[in-house]
Design an enzyme around this catalytic site. Structure first.
Site, PDB file in Angstrom:
ATOM      1  N   ASN A  20       0.826  -1.200   0.000  1.00 40.95           N
ATOM      2  CA  ASN A  20       0.000   0.000   0.000  1.00 40.95           C
ATOM      3  C   ASN A  20       0.867   1.259   0.000  1.00 40.95           C
ATOM      4  OD1 ASN A  20      -2.393   1.543   0.184  1.00 40.95           O
ATOM      5  ND2 ASN A  20      -3.333  -0.040   1.448  1.00 40.95           N
ATOM      6  N   CYS A  21       0.210   2.382  -0.271  1.00 50.26           N
ATOM      7  CA  CYS A  21       0.877   3.682  -0.342  1.00 50.26           C
ATOM      8  C   CYS A  21       1.751   3.922   0.871  1.00 50.26           C
ATOM      9  CB  CYS A  21      -0.176   4.792  -0.430  1.00 50.26           C
ATOM     10  SG  CYS A  21       0.453   6.459  -0.284  1.00 50.26           S
ATOM     11  N   PRO A  22       2.975   4.392   0.764  1.00 51.33           N
ATOM     12  CA  PRO A  22       3.654   4.810  -0.473  1.00 51.33           C
ATOM     13  C   PRO A  22       4.629   3.760  -1.004  1.00 51.33           C
ATOM     14  CG  PRO A  22       4.879   5.660   1.385  1.00 51.33           C
ATOM     15  CD  PRO A  22       3.787   4.764   1.949  1.00 51.33           C
ATOM     16  N   LEU A  23       4.510   2.509  -0.543  1.00 56.93           N
ATOM     17  CA  LEU A  23       5.528   1.517  -0.885  1.00 56.93           C
ATOM     18  C   LEU A  23       5.711   1.240  -2.381  1.00 56.93           C
ATOM     19  CD1 LEU A  23       5.206  -1.036   2.058  1.00 56.93           C
ATOM     20  CD2 LEU A  23       6.982   0.667   1.667  1.00 56.93           C
ATOM     21  N   ASP A  82      -2.706  -1.826  -5.379  1.00 55.73           N
ATOM     22  CA  ASP A  82      -3.238  -0.630  -4.727  1.00 55.73           C
ATOM     23  C   ASP A  82      -3.889   0.270  -5.778  1.00 55.73           C
ATOM     24  OD1 ASP A  82      -3.688   1.730  -3.377  1.00 55.73           O
ATOM     25  OD2 ASP A  82      -1.575   2.333  -3.394  1.00 55.73           O
TER      26      ASP A  82
END
Lengths: 155, 76
Positions: free
Chosen positions: B14-17, B41
């Site tokens: 999920n954000c920001p990965l 995502d």
């Protein structure tokens, strides 16, 4: 294209509020921003070698709860620990990065981290408890970078 | 399907990965080489557009297939 700058002040020391500074700083660094975070008051908890952050629903009526729960029940012993482990489990199941990983990504991306010297003194904190590679400074140190920044956030 | 030089599977992240991993992967490529990213995502669709716009790397392709999102980014 000259490098843009992002300055963040991190003031909160709970698990939920630890995310915005590290998410924004790591992403900004990936986008090419020169980034600095100034940690003050409870935000200093985010610099501890061993992160032990908790989340609480007390005083936070906006927090989604699995079931309606009176405030006095939320205040019972063990509830904070339970909510923290529930939050961590939920984050893991949704692929949200553990805080340690986000912080490590910030360090790798050369996000500069400055701890508020005054708060360190105020709470008699030992600098041994903090991660390596951080700097210590005061308000003037913050403005030296923030004054040149394109974006400045208080979190 | 266009060719690519490196593939990054950011499924489940999920954000920001996805963006951070993509940035790292791009760093290992030469200018002109192409990175393919797979993500789940939904926010990554807009995020990779924004990432490309701000970093100057070109988003060649962005499409969804069976609940997964596929991106091709050419390193500037």
């Amino acid at each position: 294209m000259s490098e843009k700058k992002l300055a963040i002040i991190a003031t909160k020391g709970t698990l939920d509020w630890a995310y915005p500074p590290f998410i924004l700083a790591s992403t900004a660094a990936a986008l090419g921003y020169e980034t600095q975070i100034f940690f003050t008051f409870y935000g200093l908890q985010l610099l501890k070698k061993k992160l032990d952050l908790k989340v609480t629903s007390i005083g936070n009526p906006g927090m989604p709860m699995p079931m309606p729960m009176p405030v006095l029940v939320q205040a019972l012993p063990g509830m904070e620990a339970m909510m923290t482990s529930m939050m961590k489990a939920k984050m893991k199941s949704k692929g949200v990065a553990p805080l340690e990983e986000l912080r490590e990504l910030c360090i790798e991306a050369e996000v500069k981290m400055v701890a508020c010297q005054m708060t360190v003194d105020l709470f008699d904190m030992s600098t041994d408890a903090f991660i390596d590679g951080i700097e210590y400074g005061g308000a003037a140190t913050f403005f030296e970078f923030a004054g040149e920044s394109d974006i400045c956030l208080f979190i | 399907m266009a060719n690519f030089d490196l593939e990054l599977d950011a499924s489940g992240l999920n954000c920001p990965l996805p963006i951070l991993r993509a940035k790292k992967s791009l760093a290992t490529l030469e200018s002109g080489q192409v990175l393919r990213i797979i993500a789940t995502d939904p926010g990554s669709v807009k995020d990779f557009q924004a990432f490309a716009k701000q970093t100057g790397n070109e988003l060649i392709e962005s499409h969804e297939d069976g609940g997964k999102f596929y991106f091709l980014i050419r390193k500037s």
